[in-house]
Motif scaffolding. Structure first.
Motif, PDB file in Angstrom:
ATOM      1  N   LEU A 274       0.817  -1.212   0.000  1.00 43.53           N
ATOM      2  CA  LEU A 274       0.000   0.000   0.000  1.00 43.53           C
ATOM      3  C   LEU A 274       0.851   1.264   0.000  1.00 43.53           C
ATOM      4  N   LEU A 275       2.101   1.161   0.455  1.00 43.40           N
ATOM      5  CA  LEU A 275       3.020   2.308   0.377  1.00 43.40           C
ATOM      6  C   LEU A 275       3.302   2.636  -1.077  1.00 43.40           C
ATOM      7  N   PHE A 276       3.650   1.637  -1.796  1.00 40.64           N
ATOM      8  CA  PHE A 276       3.953   1.618  -3.212  1.00 40.64           C
ATOM      9  C   PHE A 276       5.123   2.478  -3.693  1.00 40.64           C
TER      10      PHE A 276
ATOM     11  N   LYS B 147      -6.789   4.092 -10.304  1.00 45.00           N
ATOM     12  CA  LYS B 147      -7.309   4.301  -8.961  1.00 45.00           C
ATOM     13  C   LYS B 147      -6.637   3.304  -8.027  1.00 45.00           C
ATOM     14  N   ALA B 148      -6.321   3.741  -6.832  1.00 43.52           N
ATOM     15  CA  ALA B 148      -5.616   2.877  -5.883  1.00 43.52           C
ATOM     16  C   ALA B 148      -6.385   1.582  -5.646  1.00 43.52           C
TER      17      ALA B 148
ATOM     18  N   LEU C  51      -1.583   5.854 -12.179  1.00 40.77           N
ATOM     19  CA  LEU C  51      -0.773   5.722 -10.972  1.00 40.77           C
ATOM     20  C   LEU C  51       0.459   4.856 -11.242  1.00 40.77           C
ATOM     21  N   PHE C  52       0.237   3.749 -11.926  1.00 43.16           N
ATOM     22  CA  PHE C  52       1.366   2.883 -12.246  1.00 43.16           C
ATOM     23  C   PHE C  52       0.981   1.905 -13.348  1.00 43.16           C
TER      24      PHE C  52
ATOM     25  N   VAL D 117      -8.148  -2.168 -12.970  1.00 43.51           N
ATOM     26  CA  VAL D 117      -7.307  -1.503 -13.966  1.00 43.51           C
ATOM     27  C   VAL D 117      -8.138  -0.575 -14.839  1.00 43.51           C
ATOM     28  N   SER D 118      -7.475   0.104 -15.750  1.00 44.73           N
ATOM     29  CA  SER D 118      -8.133   1.090 -16.608  1.00 44.73           C
ATOM     30  C   SER D 118      -9.234   0.440 -17.449  1.00 44.73           C
TER      31      SER D 118
END
Length: 492
Positions: free
Chosen positions: A250-252, A351-352, A387-388, A422-423
């Motif tokens: 969750l830190l990522f 989104k997280a 985000l990633f 995901v997207s």
């Protein structure tokens, strides 16, 4: 920068390959004879052409064709085979190859490996077939405080990396690789040799992320080099689920997520989460920063290794090799004929992912058993809604069809499980992983509808602009493959 000698660049190492023909030459002449006759008509070189154009009957042909395969899945009897190898020595040989490949209706691929670094102007001219490792080494030869933001896999070719966008561990500070490309050379469908000025800004934009093979034969890129400190810091911190890896995730930061044997549950499996990172500075600087921003990471100075930027390249490739005293010269090793079997897929997360979502993913990964995930963080210059990026990664050595089917199915199942996180509309993908699962084009017919399926996923809003460029520069759709940019519907 003064224009370097092309003769020097070509002499360094290059290989031009003409891939499988879509039609057969006249029964009265072989493809080799037809191509060689055309090649002779379109060049003024005094070199013996038989020393430039090699047929399949040449004894070296099988070795060369296998030498540059990076995925053993494409070295099988069913793989489309090369027809000719061309080893050009001057630019006109490349131009003639494009023209003559058209005459036998074949596709050219290129592997030119010259590199010239100009430290004074902080630029490098790099041919498309040079590997990233070779680029890093040649920069390091000339300067210990210059680098280039490109990938962590040293055997990746520059042409594919750049034409697909390209990113690395310095992207938050220096952006994508393509953000630091200031010029390029390409041979177009008519055999013209073009640079940034003569190709125009639309085509120059397209070949830096839109897949260069859709538009022509890229000879080289010119990079603007970036400053790097004399000392950088790399670190790896690992935790399993039993060590609260979910909190850790969750830190990522950049994360490697892998199913591994549990040390707590006998005979059971768990997920290991590894944070791996590069900091452009010293350990004494990064440890207090992360202690404040990411206290759960628990980073200590003993987790950190202070190295030069060049040694950080070796660390990312294989930290064990750096520990074992690997030298920069190892980056020049192309590891010929050592390819594993592999599959890569990709996604983007906007989104997280909530804790319950991560716990669901861990359960599915443990059930599947082999496929890992890599979370590649964005931010700073790359903060454009994603985000990633997620990479699905599975590699194996068993050459059997049963093994291939098993591992491919694992990757595809995990991809399916990730759908809620995901997207969407479209579900985006990263071009450089070239995932045929998301759509292919019957490139003999140039179906716009088929091309639109994968095109929207790879390029989102840029797809329509890429179609316009493609239609202008290659109206006959000569440069095509299973996932190339299609022509506009009116031209298809």
């Amino acid at each position: 920068m003064a224009k370097p000698s092309l003769a020097y660049l070509f002499a360094a190492f290059l290989l031009l390959i003409v891939s499988i023909s879509l039609s057969k030459p006249s029964p009265k002449s072989s493809l080799y004879d037809t191509f060689l006759h055309c090649f002779t008509q379109h060049t003024n070189s005094s070199t013996q052409f038989s020393n430039i154009v090699f047929p399949q009957s040449n004894p070296k042909f099988p070795f060369v064709t296998q030498n540059y395969i990076r995925n053993a899945r494409f070295n099988t009897p069913l793989t489309q085979k090369l027809l000719l190898i061309v080893t050009p020595q001057v630019e006109s040989h490349v131009q003639a190859t494009v023209i003559c490949a058209k005459s036998v209706n074949s596709q050219p691929n290129i592997n030119l490996g010259g590199i010239i670094v100009n430290v004074k102007n902080e630029v490098a001219m790099v041919q498309a077939g040079a590997t990233l490792g070779e680029v890093y080494y040649r920069i390091w030869e000339k300067s210990k405080v210059l680098g280039f933001p490109a990938g962590v896999c040293p055997t990746v070719d520059v042409g594919g990396h750049i034409s697909g966008g390209g990113y690395d561990n310095m992207l938050r500070k220096h952006g994508l690789s393509v953000d630091n490309v200031i010029d390029a050379q390409i041979v177009d469908v008519k055999g013209n040799l073009l640079n940034r000025k003569t190709m125009g800004e639309d085509l120059f934009w397209a070949i830096r992320g839109g897949g260069g093979a859709s538009f022509g034969v890229i000879l080289s890129f010119t990079f603007k080099l970036v400053p790097v400190p004399k000392t950088v810091t790399v670190f790896r911190v690992e935790k399993t689920l039993e060590e609260n890896a979910t909190d850790f995730v969750l830190l990522f930061m950049r994360l490697l997520l892998q199913p591994v044997s549990s040390k707590v549950v006998k005979g059971g499996n768990t997920i290991r989460a590894s944070v791996v990172a590069l900091f452009l500075g010293g350990a004494n600087e990064v440890v207090p920063i992360l202690a404040k921003q990411f206290p759960l990471l628990g980073l200590r100075k003993e987790n950190c290794t202070e190295v030069s930027w060049m040694d950080s390249v070796l660390w990312w490739d294989d930290d064990k090799s750096l520990k074992n005293g690997a030298k920069p010269e190892t980056l020049l090793d192309r590891h010929a004929n050592t390819a594993d079997f592999l599959k890569r897929k990709s996604d983007y997360v906007q989104k997280a992912i909530p804790r319950e979502g991560l716990e669901f993913i861990w359960k599915r990964m443990i059930e599947l058993g082999k496929t890992g995930l890599v979370f590649n963080p964005y931010g700073r210059k790359m903060a454009q809604g994603n985000l990633f990026k997620v990479q699905y990664s599975v590699t194996w050595k068993d050459p059997s069809l049963a093994a291939a089917q098993n591992f491919l199915n694992q990757a595809r199942k995990l991809y399916s499980y990730m759908t809620p996180f995901v997207s969407k509309n479209p579900r985006s993908a990263f071009l450089n992983y070239r995932d045929l699962d998301i759509g292919v084009n019957n490139f003999r017919k140039n179906s716009f509808q088929e091309g639109e399926v994968y095109g929207a996923k790879y390029f989102n809003g840029n797809f329509q602009r890429l179609i316009k460029v493609k239609t202008v520069v290659d109206s006959t759709n000569f440069f095509r493959n299973e996932q190339s940019i299609p022509l506009a519907p009116s031209k298809a």
